[in-house]
Design an enzyme around this catalytic site. Structure first.
Site, mmCIF file in Angstrom:
data_model
loop_
_atom_site.group_PDB
_atom_site.id
_atom_site.type_symbol
_atom_site.label_atom_id
_atom_site.label_comp_id
_atom_site.label_asym_id
_atom_site.label_seq_id
_atom_site.Cartn_x
_atom_site.Cartn_y
_atom_site.Cartn_z
ATOM 1 N N SER A 15 0.842 -1.191 0.000
ATOM 2 C CA SER A 15 0.000 0.000 0.000
ATOM 3 C C SER A 15 0.879 1.243 0.000
ATOM 4 O O SER A 15 1.693 1.437 0.905
ATOM 5 C CB SER A 15 -0.899 0.014 1.241
ATOM 6 O OG SER A 15 -1.452 1.308 1.393
ATOM 7 N N HIS A 38 -1.246 -1.200 -4.176
ATOM 8 C CA HIS A 38 -2.519 -0.907 -3.534
ATOM 9 C C HIS A 38 -2.620 0.607 -3.289
ATOM 10 O O HIS A 38 -1.741 1.205 -2.667
ATOM 11 C CB HIS A 38 -2.588 -1.681 -2.208
ATOM 12 C CG HIS A 38 -3.889 -1.580 -1.496
ATOM 13 N ND1 HIS A 38 -4.990 -2.347 -1.833
ATOM 14 C CD2 HIS A 38 -4.280 -0.814 -0.449
ATOM 15 C CE1 HIS A 38 -5.988 -2.069 -1.009
ATOM 16 N NE2 HIS A 38 -5.597 -1.131 -0.167
ATOM 17 N N ASP A 40 -4.918 3.571 -1.759
ATOM 18 C CA ASP A 40 -6.015 3.856 -0.832
ATOM 19 C C ASP A 40 -6.606 5.235 -1.076
ATOM 20 O O ASP A 40 -5.993 6.250 -0.750
ATOM 21 C CB ASP A 40 -5.499 3.775 0.611
ATOM 22 C CG ASP A 40 -5.200 2.351 1.036
ATOM 23 O OD1 ASP A 40 -6.102 1.493 0.914
ATOM 24 O OD2 ASP A 40 -4.072 2.085 1.500
ATOM 25 N N MET A 42 -9.284 7.885 0.003
ATOM 26 C CA MET A 42 -10.131 8.218 1.164
ATOM 27 C C MET A 42 -10.714 9.607 0.997
ATOM 28 O O MET A 42 -10.041 10.518 0.495
ATOM 29 C CB MET A 42 -9.295 8.181 2.448
ATOM 30 C CG MET A 42 -8.550 6.883 2.680
ATOM 31 S SD MET A 42 -7.756 6.895 4.290
ATOM 32 C CE MET A 42 -6.726 5.410 4.159
ATOM 33 N N HIS A 71 -8.360 0.867 -3.844
ATOM 34 C CA HIS A 71 -9.274 0.608 -2.726
ATOM 35 C C HIS A 71 -9.978 1.909 -2.386
ATOM 36 O O HIS A 71 -9.380 2.823 -1.829
ATOM 37 C CB HIS A 71 -8.444 0.081 -1.528
ATOM 38 C CG HIS A 71 -9.241 -0.129 -0.281
ATOM 39 N ND1 HIS A 71 -8.642 -0.309 0.961
ATOM 40 C CD2 HIS A 71 -10.574 -0.229 -0.068
ATOM 41 C CE1 HIS A 71 -9.583 -0.488 1.877
ATOM 42 N NE2 HIS A 71 -10.760 -0.437 1.281
ATOM 43 N N MET A 73 -12.243 4.035 -0.284
ATOM 44 C CA MET A 73 -12.919 4.210 1.010
ATOM 45 C C MET A 73 -13.673 5.527 0.933
ATOM 46 O O MET A 73 -13.288 6.539 1.526
ATOM 47 C CB MET A 73 -11.870 4.211 2.131
ATOM 48 C CG MET A 73 -11.347 2.811 2.414
ATOM 49 S SD MET A 73 -9.766 2.816 3.283
ATOM 50 C CE MET A 73 -8.682 3.005 1.881
ATOM 51 N N MET A 142 -11.488 -6.288 5.501
ATOM 52 C CA MET A 142 -10.634 -5.365 6.253
ATOM 53 C C MET A 142 -10.263 -5.993 7.585
ATOM 54 O O MET A 142 -11.118 -6.480 8.324
ATOM 55 C CB MET A 142 -11.369 -4.034 6.495
ATOM 56 C CG MET A 142 -11.529 -3.144 5.270
ATOM 57 S SD MET A 142 -9.980 -2.706 4.436
ATOM 58 C CE MET A 142 -9.105 -1.806 5.732
ATOM 59 N N GLY A 147 -9.075 3.548 7.256
ATOM 60 C CA GLY A 147 -8.810 4.972 7.474
ATOM 61 C C GLY A 147 -7.347 5.318 7.661
ATOM 62 O O GLY A 147 -6.913 6.386 7.250
ATOM 63 N N GLY A 149 -3.060 3.751 8.032
ATOM 64 C CA GLY A 149 -2.057 2.705 8.017
ATOM 65 C C GLY A 149 -1.482 2.531 9.415
ATOM 66 O O GLY A 149 -1.744 3.330 10.318
ATOM 67 N N GLY A 150 -0.729 1.472 9.594
ATOM 68 C CA GLY A 150 -0.002 1.277 10.845
ATOM 69 C C GLY A 150 -0.829 0.819 12.037
ATOM 70 O O GLY A 150 -0.380 0.898 13.176
ATOM 71 N N ASP A 180 -6.453 -6.660 4.403
ATOM 72 C CA ASP A 180 -5.833 -5.330 4.389
ATOM 73 C C ASP A 180 -5.883 -4.735 5.787
ATOM 74 O O ASP A 180 -6.958 -4.540 6.346
ATOM 75 C CB ASP A 180 -6.605 -4.452 3.384
ATOM 76 C CG ASP A 180 -6.055 -3.043 3.261
ATOM 77 O OD1 ASP A 180 -4.966 -2.761 3.802
ATOM 78 O OD2 ASP A 180 -6.725 -2.227 2.597
ATOM 79 N N GLY A 181 -4.706 -4.450 6.318
ATOM 80 C CA GLY A 181 -4.605 -3.784 7.622
ATOM 81 C C GLY A 181 -3.815 -4.609 8.614
ATOM 82 O O GLY A 181 -4.226 -5.721 8.968
ATOM 83 N N GLY A 182 -2.658 -4.089 9.013
ATOM 84 C CA GLY A 182 -1.851 -4.778 10.021
ATOM 85 C C GLY A 182 -1.229 -6.079 9.547
ATOM 86 O O GLY A 182 -0.854 -6.923 10.360
ATOM 87 N N GLY A 202 1.215 -2.187 4.033
ATOM 88 C CA GLY A 202 1.776 -0.848 3.895
ATOM 89 C C GLY A 202 3.049 -0.708 4.682
ATOM 90 O O GLY A 202 4.155 -0.806 4.134
ATOM 91 N N SER A 203 2.918 -0.547 5.988
ATOM 92 C CA SER A 203 4.109 -0.296 6.809
ATOM 93 C C SER A 203 5.089 -1.464 6.807
ATOM 94 O O SER A 203 6.302 -1.250 6.860
ATOM 95 C CB SER A 203 3.709 0.098 8.233
ATOM 96 O OG SER A 203 2.501 -0.473 8.618
HETATM 97 C C1 DX5 Z 1 -6.281 1.282 5.756
HETATM 98 C C2 DX5 Z 1 -5.855 1.028 4.339
HETATM 99 C C3 DX5 Z 1 -4.717 0.095 4.236
HETATM 100 C C4 DX5 Z 1 -3.439 0.581 4.870
HETATM 101 C C5 DX5 Z 1 -2.687 -0.625 5.357
HETATM 102 O O1 DX5 Z 1 -7.512 1.889 5.780
HETATM 103 O O2 DX5 Z 1 -6.930 0.475 3.609
HETATM 104 O O3 DX5 Z 1 -4.488 -0.302 2.897
HETATM 105 O O4 DX5 Z 1 -2.626 1.313 3.990
HETATM 106 O O5 DX5 Z 1 -1.573 -0.205 6.067
HETATM 107 P P1 DX5 Z 1 -0.807 -1.183 7.066
HETATM 108 O O6 DX5 Z 1 -0.323 -2.355 6.299
HETATM 109 O O7 DX5 Z 1 0.300 -0.319 7.579
HETATM 110 O O8 DX5 Z 1 -1.784 -1.590 8.151
HETATM 111 ZN ZN ZN Z 2 -6.469 -0.400 1.627
#
Ligand code: DX5
Ligand code: ZN
Length: 229
Positions: A15, A38, A40, A42, A71, A73, A142, A147, A149-150, A180-182, A202-203
């Protein structure tokens, strides 16, 4: 796409929310082995954060050697999602919670030529997706509240993923199941074991000293767990 992914059926989608926005081309060069990028989007309405819109994504699409996994949102995806498909994104995923006519929108996205994806927040149950399963190419479960990352991976979303994986298998569906997420080296195995085949990180990727090595590590960990099914 990397040949490893083609063999294993596992996709790792970094991401760019965790990337340096003003050095996007250099950041994309650091993830050459990624399957998709990916992206995001928003709108500070569906989620309490704001990123970028079609103009920025269009530039990324025009310059990225890696296909885009968008993606959304955002509220009112019927208004915006087709534009991302038209600019050439390989896949466009919108949220079920935001869509007035999810089947109609998925059909429209496929008609334009992109993969259609549907995403659900952690509190949305699996069964509401059963009706639309055959109309989409990927389902995004999800694993954090969308909303930011991290955030920390929510293991309580895994039973939902299992239900979806079971239902897809029962129907002989080839739908991709995305998380997606963590997602990191310490959480990817449980998601793969529960049935995910497509992993957004992402991170864990951009925060690593060597993002391509991080992708390889995630891919290997996921492959080992998938094969335990
Ligand atoms: C969160 C996003 C994710 C985010 C994931 O709302 O949809 O794609 O970038 O980031 P990590 O991998 O750091 O949780
Ligand atoms: Zn995402």
């Amino acid at each position: 796409m990397s040949s490893v992914a083609d063999v294993s059926g596992i996709r790792i989608n970094p991401s760019i929310l965790a990337a340096d926005f003003v050095n996007m081309q250099a950041e994309l060069a650091r993830i050459a082995t990624a399957d998709f990028v990916h992206v995001d989007v928003m709108d500070n309405h569906f989620v309490p954060n704001l990123t970028f819109g079609p103009q920025m994504v269009g530039r990324i699409q025009a310059t990225s050697p890696i296909p885009l996994d968008v993606h959304l949102m955002i509220t009112d995806p019927e208004r915006w999602a087709p534009e991302y498909a038209e600019l050439g994104a390989a896949s466009v995923t919108f949220h079920l919670e935001a869509a007035a006519d999810p089947v109609g929108l998925a059909r429209r996205l496929r008609e334009i030529g992109s993969r259609a994806g549907i995403a659900v927040k952690p509190a949305t149950p699996a069964d509401v997706l059963f009706d639309i399963l055959d109309e989409v190419d990927q389902i995004l479960v999800m694993t954090v509240e969308p909303g930011f990352g991290g955030q920390s991976f929510m293991p309580e979303t895994m039973p939902k993923l299992r239900l979806l994986a079971d239902e897809a298998r029962r129907r002989g569906s080839s739908v991709w199941l995305q998380v997606d997420g963590g997602i990191s080296a310490s959480t990817i195995e449980q998601a793969a074991e529960a049935g995910a085949d497509t992993f957004v990180a992402g991170s864990a990727v951009f925060g690593a000293g060597d993002p391509d090595a991080a992708i390889a590590g995630l891919r290997a960990a996921a492959a080992a767990s998938v094969h335990r099914h």
